[in-house]
Design an enzyme around this catalytic site. Structure first.
Site, PDB file in Angstrom:
ATOM      1  N   LYS A 175      37.439 -25.432  39.942  1.00  0.00           N
ATOM      2  CA  LYS A 175      36.915 -24.054  39.945  1.00  0.00           C
ATOM      3  C   LYS A 175      35.675 -23.947  40.838  1.00  0.00           C
ATOM      4  CE  LYS A 175      33.862 -21.577  37.381  1.00  0.00           C
ATOM      5  NZ  LYS A 175      33.477 -20.550  38.356  1.00  0.00           N
ATOM      6  N   GLU A 178      32.260 -18.357  41.164  1.00  0.00           N
ATOM      7  CA  GLU A 178      32.955 -17.068  41.284  1.00  0.00           C
ATOM      8  C   GLU A 178      32.431 -16.252  42.462  1.00  0.00           C
ATOM      9  OE1 GLU A 178      31.991 -15.620  37.451  1.00  0.00           O
ATOM     10  OE2 GLU A 178      30.093 -14.755  38.060  1.00  0.00           O
ATOM     11  N   GLY A 228      25.463 -27.838  38.864  1.00  0.00           N
ATOM     12  CA  GLY A 228      24.907 -26.508  38.619  1.00  0.00           C
ATOM     13  C   GLY A 228      23.628 -26.603  37.820  1.00  0.00           C
ATOM     14  N   GLY A 229      23.280 -25.504  37.168  1.00  0.00           N
ATOM     15  CA  GLY A 229      22.023 -25.442  36.430  1.00  0.00           C
ATOM     16  C   GLY A 229      22.055 -26.277  35.154  1.00  0.00           C
ATOM     17  N   THR A 232      23.604 -24.551  32.000  1.00  0.00           N
ATOM     18  CA  THR A 232      25.075 -24.558  32.013  1.00  0.00           C
ATOM     19  C   THR A 232      25.589 -25.970  31.748  1.00  0.00           C
ATOM     20  OG1 THR A 232      24.947 -22.799  33.649  1.00  0.00           O
ATOM     21  CG2 THR A 232      27.092 -23.800  33.328  1.00  0.00           C
ATOM     22  N   GLY A 233      24.934 -26.957  32.313  1.00  0.00           N
ATOM     23  CA  GLY A 233      25.325 -28.359  32.091  1.00  0.00           C
ATOM     24  C   GLY A 233      25.313 -28.708  30.613  1.00  0.00           C
ATOM     25  N   GLU A 250      25.649 -33.004  37.540  1.00  0.00           N
ATOM     26  CA  GLU A 250      24.596 -33.052  38.560  1.00  0.00           C
ATOM     27  C   GLU A 250      23.838 -31.746  38.422  1.00  0.00           C
ATOM     28  OE1 GLU A 250      22.446 -32.525  41.200  1.00  0.00           O
ATOM     29  OE2 GLU A 250      23.954 -32.461  42.779  1.00  0.00           O
ATOM     30  N   CYS A 284      19.471 -28.492  44.840  1.00  0.00           N
ATOM     31  CA  CYS A 284      19.061 -29.131  43.592  1.00  0.00           C
ATOM     32  C   CYS A 284      17.929 -30.128  43.818  1.00  0.00           C
ATOM     33  CB  CYS A 284      20.260 -29.819  42.938  1.00  0.00           C
ATOM     34  SG  CYS A 284      21.131 -30.911  44.048  1.00  0.00           S
ATOM     35  N   GLU A 385      12.762 -24.688  37.526  1.00  0.00           N
ATOM     36  CA  GLU A 385      13.505 -24.658  38.787  1.00  0.00           C
ATOM     37  C   GLU A 385      13.675 -23.197  39.222  1.00  0.00           C
ATOM     38  OE1 GLU A 385      17.754 -25.748  38.841  1.00  0.00           O
ATOM     39  OE2 GLU A 385      17.293 -26.978  40.578  1.00  0.00           O
TER      40      GLU A 385
HETATM   41  P1  NDP Z   1      25.461 -22.160  37.022  1.00  0.00           P
HETATM   42  O1  NDP Z   1      25.034 -23.529  36.717  1.00  0.00           O
HETATM   43  O2  NDP Z   1      25.648 -21.244  35.879  1.00  0.00           O
HETATM   44  O3  NDP Z   1      26.801 -22.173  37.887  1.00  0.00           O
HETATM   45  C1  NDP Z   1      27.406 -23.317  38.420  1.00  0.00           C
HETATM   46  C2  NDP Z   1      28.888 -23.321  38.112  1.00  0.00           C
HETATM   47  O4  NDP Z   1      29.092 -23.370  36.706  1.00  0.00           O
HETATM   48  C3  NDP Z   1      29.612 -22.074  38.605  1.00  0.00           C
HETATM   49  O5  NDP Z   1      30.904 -22.427  39.044  1.00  0.00           O
HETATM   50  C4  NDP Z   1      29.669 -21.250  37.343  1.00  0.00           C
HETATM   51  O6  NDP Z   1      30.689 -20.309  37.388  1.00  0.00           O
HETATM   52  C5  NDP Z   1      29.936 -22.293  36.299  1.00  0.00           C
HETATM   53  N1  NDP Z   1      29.617 -21.895  34.929  1.00  0.00           N
HETATM   54  C6  NDP Z   1      28.738 -20.964  34.507  1.00  0.00           C
HETATM   55  N2  NDP Z   1      28.742 -20.884  33.154  1.00  0.00           N
HETATM   56  C7  NDP Z   1      29.647 -21.778  32.708  1.00  0.00           C
HETATM   57  C8  NDP Z   1      30.105 -22.176  31.404  1.00  0.00           C
HETATM   58  N3  NDP Z   1      29.623 -21.642  30.306  1.00  0.00           N
HETATM   59  N4  NDP Z   1      31.047 -23.134  31.319  1.00  0.00           N
HETATM   60  C9  NDP Z   1      31.527 -23.713  32.434  1.00  0.00           C
HETATM   61  N5  NDP Z   1      31.150 -23.369  33.694  1.00  0.00           N
HETATM   62  C10 NDP Z   1      30.206 -22.427  33.837  1.00  0.00           C
HETATM   63  O7  NDP Z   1      24.473 -21.562  38.061  1.00  0.00           O
HETATM   64  P2  NDP Z   1      23.976 -20.072  38.256  1.00  0.00           P
HETATM   65  O8  NDP Z   1      24.669 -19.521  39.413  1.00  0.00           O
HETATM   66  O9  NDP Z   1      24.008 -19.263  37.011  1.00  0.00           O
HETATM   67  O10 NDP Z   1      22.466 -20.367  38.612  1.00  0.00           O
HETATM   68  C11 NDP Z   1      21.527 -20.540  37.559  1.00  0.00           C
HETATM   69  C12 NDP Z   1      20.535 -21.593  37.950  1.00  0.00           C
HETATM   70  O11 NDP Z   1      21.163 -22.861  37.998  1.00  0.00           O
HETATM   71  C13 NDP Z   1      19.953 -21.430  39.356  1.00  0.00           C
HETATM   72  O12 NDP Z   1      18.929 -20.505  39.364  1.00  0.00           O
HETATM   73  C14 NDP Z   1      19.504 -22.808  39.638  1.00  0.00           C
HETATM   74  O13 NDP Z   1      18.247 -23.030  39.038  1.00  0.00           O
HETATM   75  C15 NDP Z   1      20.540 -23.662  38.956  1.00  0.00           C
HETATM   76  N6  NDP Z   1      21.563 -24.169  39.902  1.00  0.00           N
HETATM   77  C16 NDP Z   1      21.505 -25.460  40.257  1.00  0.00           C
HETATM   78  C17 NDP Z   1      22.415 -25.967  41.137  1.00  0.00           C
HETATM   79  C18 NDP Z   1      22.370 -27.390  41.550  1.00  0.00           C
HETATM   80  O14 NDP Z   1      22.928 -27.748  42.575  1.00  0.00           O
HETATM   81  N7  NDP Z   1      21.752 -28.244  40.767  1.00  0.00           N
HETATM   82  C19 NDP Z   1      23.433 -25.137  41.758  1.00  0.00           C
HETATM   83  C20 NDP Z   1      23.455 -23.778  41.275  1.00  0.00           C
HETATM   84  C21 NDP Z   1      22.531 -23.330  40.383  1.00  0.00           C
HETATM   85  P3  NDP Z   1      30.497 -18.864  38.037  1.00  0.00           P
HETATM   86  O15 NDP Z   1      29.441 -18.904  39.055  1.00  0.00           O
HETATM   87  O16 NDP Z   1      31.841 -18.689  38.624  1.00  0.00           O
HETATM   88  O17 NDP Z   1      30.210 -17.984  36.887  1.00  0.00           O
END
Ligand code: NDP
Length: 491
Positions: A175, A178, A228-229, A232-233, A250, A284, A385
């Protein structure tokens, strides 16, 4: 919009079960660039079913490493040929300057080739054990791997997960974010073109809380890999308890970049800029905290601000652009809110701090490169962050103070140190609680070396041989070399 981009499930391009769609926005001007199908949990379940069947019943489990390598090499070759198209699409979807998208595509090609090569290299171990037994370990594919990637490096993060998982012999349910699914859709077109068997690679589009959550919770997904964040992790980790699936995470960072007075001044200034402002700070591992030794504090800031003001912010497709828009209106507002928080906390803004409202950029999500000084360690802009072009500068007295400030974080992803004293550099790095570190550099990332964090920056490693191992199970095989009864129980 006449074309609706589809998902790729069980070798078919499909619309979502409920027929919903989502518009994809260009962050440089707020305009709709594509419409994609919006997947559901049911679509994920279909994809998982196909991936499970492909692995266990259709024979993917028995494929030879050399066959998987050949497919990955072919994907790399096609991606390389289509570099221009992929780079431009990434820039339109994500906003990053074209030169960064080109760099990402090159890196993705190299990563595919690295793992294609690694697939056929030795992976086992043998052990000298008692009892006239030969013990050995083989590494086997885990099974169905779920993958969830973010929007900051849409193509590259996809490849960082897909390449090792496929090389190791898994099937995948993938996935993208979005908001940035376009290069992943094109990548799956290449997967189809090279002839992956049905069900081996599956792409499901849709939101995190729906599609992402189902991938993390599904009982037939054997492993979930996420970037991701941290919040969410944490939720993914909880969902993954359903069937105790393997996880690699990560996550975020608030990484320190430490500059001592004896560092090469211009090199350190240059890297400090690169550390925080490349990819609009949406990295990140960004060097979002700059730690300066007090004797160079004023001079360094003066030069840094002078250089920062010259950064050319613009639309990514303009070849002269050095920094593009941030990913979305929502994310822009989050960053601007952090800037307000910084001001209220009493930090001093010495550069930037605003959304850009010029005629050319007013419809996009552009923020000036921003620098705060006079911060204290407890401030939110120092601890949290921000994931945008916002730098928090901290002042330190000596080596011990630098290390203390650097480690004063819930995160532990990355860190850099600039000094011309190599013993000092090594002392500092040894005490830095972070998974990725640099001496007299910041940011270079290598496919050959492991990537991941300490503390709340994640679990496991991507890239390199360790990244490959994350997609394998370890099987111990003990071979008795002296075949006779064990005679534990009397006759
Ligand atoms: P998220 O961590 O929420 O998004 C990353 C991925 O996780 C996307 O594909 C997202 O889907 C998916 N996701 C979101 N919620 C869920 C869930 N409950 N279960 C499973 N998968 C999920 O990042 P955000 O875009 O909301 O950004 C929030 C913060 O996260 C940023 O401000 C930043 O601080 C951090 N971040 C860190 C990253 C890194 O590389 N370490 C990368 C991105 C964000 P979808 O987007 O399709 O909803």
């Amino acid at each position: 919009m006449d074309t609706i981009f589809k998902m790729y499930i069980d070798g078919q391009w499909t619309l979502s079960i409920n027929g919903e769609t989502r518009n994809i926005i260009n962050p440089a001007d707020g305009k709709i660039i594509a419409t994609v199908t919006e997947g559901t949990a049911e679509d994920v379940r279909e994809a998982v079913k196909a991936a499970k069947r492909a692995f266990y019943e259709d024979g993917w489990m028995e494929t030879l490493a050399v066959e998987r390598a050949k497919l990955l090499f072919e994907v790399a070759d096609i991606l390389e040929k289509r570099k221009k198209e992929f780079s431009e699409l990434e820039t339109i979807d994500n906003g990053k300057p074209l030169r960064e998208s080109e760099f990402d595509v090159n890196d993705a090609v190299a990563c595919l080739r690295y793992y294609a090569g690694l697939a056929t290299k030795p992976h086992g171990m043998t052990y000298d054990v008692p009892d006239n037994t030969q013990a050995m370990v083989v590494r086997e594919a885990i099974g169905v791997c779920g993958m969830i990637v973010p929007w900051n490096y849409p193509l590259l993060m996809s490849i960082w997960k897909l390449a090792p998982a496929i090389a190791a012999g898994n099937t995948v349910v993938f996935k993208p974010s979005e908001i940035t699914p376009l290069t992943a859709i094109k990548l799956f077109e290449i997967f189809e073109e090279v002839g992956f068997p049905k069900g081996v690679v599956n792409l499901v589009l849709g939101s995190g809380p729906v599609v992402g959550h189902e991938i993390a919770a599904n009982m037939d997904v054997d492993k979930v890999a996420f970037t991701g964040g941290t919040a969410t992790g944490r939720s993914i980790m909880q969902s993954a308890t359903s069937n105790i699936k393997k996880i690699s995470l990560e996550l975020g960072g608030k990484s320190p970049n430490i500059v001592f007075a004896d560092a090469d001044f211009e090199t350190a200034v240059d890297y400090a800029l690169f550390a925080i402002f490349c990819n609009q700070g949406q990295v990140c591992s960004a060097g979002s905290r700059l730690l300066l030794e007090q004797s160079i504090y004023d001079k360094f800031i003066e030069r840094l601000v002078e250089r920062t003001k010259k950064i050319k912010v613009g639309k990514g497709l303009d070849p002269s652009t050095e920094m593009g828009p941030v990913i979305s209106e929502q994310h822009m507002n989050k960053i601007l809110n952090y800037i307000e928080i910084g001001k209220k906390e009493g930090a001093k803004l010495v550069c930037g701090g605003n959304r850009i409202f010029t005629e050319e950029l007013k419809d996009g999500y552009f923020i000036e490169p921003t620098i705060f000084i006079d911060t204290t360690p407890d401030m939110r802009i120092v601890q949290e962050e921000i994931f945008g072009p916002v730098l928090a500068i901290q002042k330190f007295k000596d080596e011990a103070d630098a290390i203390h400030l650097a480690n004063d974080s819930i995160y532990g992803l990355a860190g850099g140190v600039f000094t011309n004293n190599s013993a000092k550099a090594h002392r500092v790095i040894k005490k830095l609680r972070a998974g990725i570190t640099w001496i007299n550099a910041y940011h270079p990332t290598y496919n050959e070396a492991p990537w991941g964090g300490y503390k709340q920056s994640g679990i496991g490693r991507e890239l390199g041989t360790l990244g490959y191992e994350e997609y394998t199970e370890v099987k111990q095989i003990n071979i008795n070399l002296d075949i006779k009864p064990v005679e534990w129980f009397s006759e």
